[in-house]
Design a protein around this motif. Sequence first.
Motif, short mmCIF file in Angstrom:
data_model
loop_
_atom_site.label_atom_id
_atom_site.label_comp_id
_atom_site.label_asym_id
_atom_site.label_seq_id
_atom_site.Cartn_x
_atom_site.Cartn_y
_atom_site.Cartn_z
N GLU A 1 0.83 -1.20 0.00
CA GLU A 1 0.00 0.00 0.00
C GLU A 1 0.87 1.25 0.00
N ALA A 2 1.90 1.26 0.84
CA ALA A 2 2.77 2.43 0.94
C ALA A 2 3.53 2.68 -0.35
N LEU A 3 3.88 1.61 -1.04
CA LEU A 3 4.64 1.73 -2.29
C LEU A 3 3.73 1.83 -3.51
N ASP A 4 2.41 1.73 -3.29
CA ASP A 4 1.45 1.81 -4.38
C ASP A 4 1.74 0.74 -5.44
N THR A 5 1.93 -0.50 -4.97
CA THR A 5 2.21 -1.61 -5.86
C THR A 5 1.50 -2.84 -5.35
N ALA A 6 1.71 -3.97 -6.01
CA ALA A 6 1.06 -5.21 -5.62
C ALA A 6 1.87 -5.94 -4.55
N GLU B 1 -10.11 9.76 2.31
CA GLU B 1 -9.83 8.33 2.17
C GLU B 1 -10.03 7.62 3.51
N THR B 2 -10.87 6.60 3.54
CA THR B 2 -11.09 5.85 4.77
C THR B 2 -9.87 4.99 5.07
N LEU B 3 -9.28 5.20 6.26
CA LEU B 3 -8.13 4.42 6.68
C LEU B 3 -8.56 3.14 7.37
N PHE B 4 -9.51 3.25 8.29
CA PHE B 4 -10.02 2.09 9.01
C PHE B 4 -11.28 2.49 9.76
N ARG B 5 -11.95 1.50 10.32
CA ARG B 5 -13.16 1.74 11.10
C ARG B 5 -12.81 1.46 12.55
N GLU B 6 -13.00 2.46 13.41
CA GLU B 6 -12.53 2.41 14.79
C GLU B 6 -13.67 2.06 15.74
N LEU C 1 2.86 10.26 3.08
CA LEU C 1 1.48 10.07 3.54
C LEU C 1 1.00 8.65 3.24
N LYS C 2 1.45 8.07 2.16
CA LYS C 2 1.10 6.67 1.88
C LYS C 2 1.66 5.75 2.96
N VAL C 3 2.89 6.04 3.40
CA VAL C 3 3.49 5.25 4.48
C VAL C 3 2.70 5.44 5.77
N LEU C 4 2.33 6.68 6.06
CA LEU C 4 1.57 6.97 7.28
C LEU C 4 0.21 6.26 7.26
N ALA C 5 -0.48 6.31 6.12
CA ALA C 5 -1.78 5.66 6.01
C ALA C 5 -1.65 4.16 6.24
N ALA C 6 -0.64 3.55 5.63
CA ALA C 6 -0.43 2.11 5.80
C ALA C 6 -0.10 1.78 7.25
N ALA C 7 0.69 2.64 7.90
CA ALA C 7 1.07 2.40 9.30
C ALA C 7 -0.15 2.50 10.21
N PHE C 8 -1.03 3.47 9.99
CA PHE C 8 -2.24 3.58 10.80
C PHE C 8 -3.15 2.37 10.59
N ARG C 9 -3.27 1.93 9.36
CA ARG C 9 -4.11 0.75 9.10
C ARG C 9 -3.54 -0.47 9.82
#
Length: 288
Positions: free
Chosen positions: A30-35, A160-165, A275-283
């Motif tokens: 997710e952070a690298l925007d790849t598969a 963008e929804t990161l997660f449901r808390e 921000l992609k790294v941050l989003a992945a870390a929060f998820r």
Amino acid sequence: MNNPAKILDIDTVRAFVLVADLGSFTRAAEALDTAQATVSLKLKRLEGLLGHRLLERTPRHVALSGDGERFLPAARNLLDAHQRALAGVRTAPPSRLTLGISDHVAGAELPTLLARLNAYDPTLVVEVRVSSSRDVIARYGQGELDAAIARRGEEGADGETLFREPFGWFAAPSFAYRPGEPLRLATLAAPCGIRTLAIDALDEAGLPWTEAFVGGGVLALGAAVSAGLAVATLAHRVAPTGAIEVGEAFGLPRLPAQDVVLMARPARREARDVLKVLAAAFRGAAAR
């Protein structure tokens, strides 16, 4: 014949560091925007090049092997040197990212998450402001923040929804409550969306309540809970250590889960990547 030189690929090393930090091939992808398969292939090639197994893979988690632990500091140093070398030939000033995070979302893992951001790109200056969701959203709307992480339930929070808390009623194990008595609450000062959520739920259920503690932040609420002063409505992830969820035991109404969203408009690629790294870390933190 001389053995061919072993040359480390920067993108592959970055993938390794992200997998190590996030504990997941999925989050790293997710952070690298790849598969995920691409990240897995990169790591297998890196292990083949080094001749050592760097990661221990299980169905639910990824952990560093002993060789991986030893390689990680050198990998970070390589990425740091690479980023600084690139920065040395840039004509543009250093990038800056101003980030607002709701205190109901931040959590105990926030310092670790911020450290990961700095390690990912040490040339990016990240300014973090932790406040109420309402304040964070207002500042983002006024252009004072490049990005904001907050609850969708607050007015204007759409991203963008990161997660449901999940939220619950938390108290110290020693906290005493008798049905029919006013429930002693620890809340943030109004206007706080979570305060409103709790009070509305109690009023709708016909349960009396009183504010026994009004704090200036989630850490203060956690301290009040740990001291046995009151019950607080908190996300499960940010509840203080030792506190227990008492909603069912006390006959309190169930609380709806809340969507946590990321709103962002960074201009530069470096900030978008972080921000992609941050989003992945929060998820990842929310899934634990």
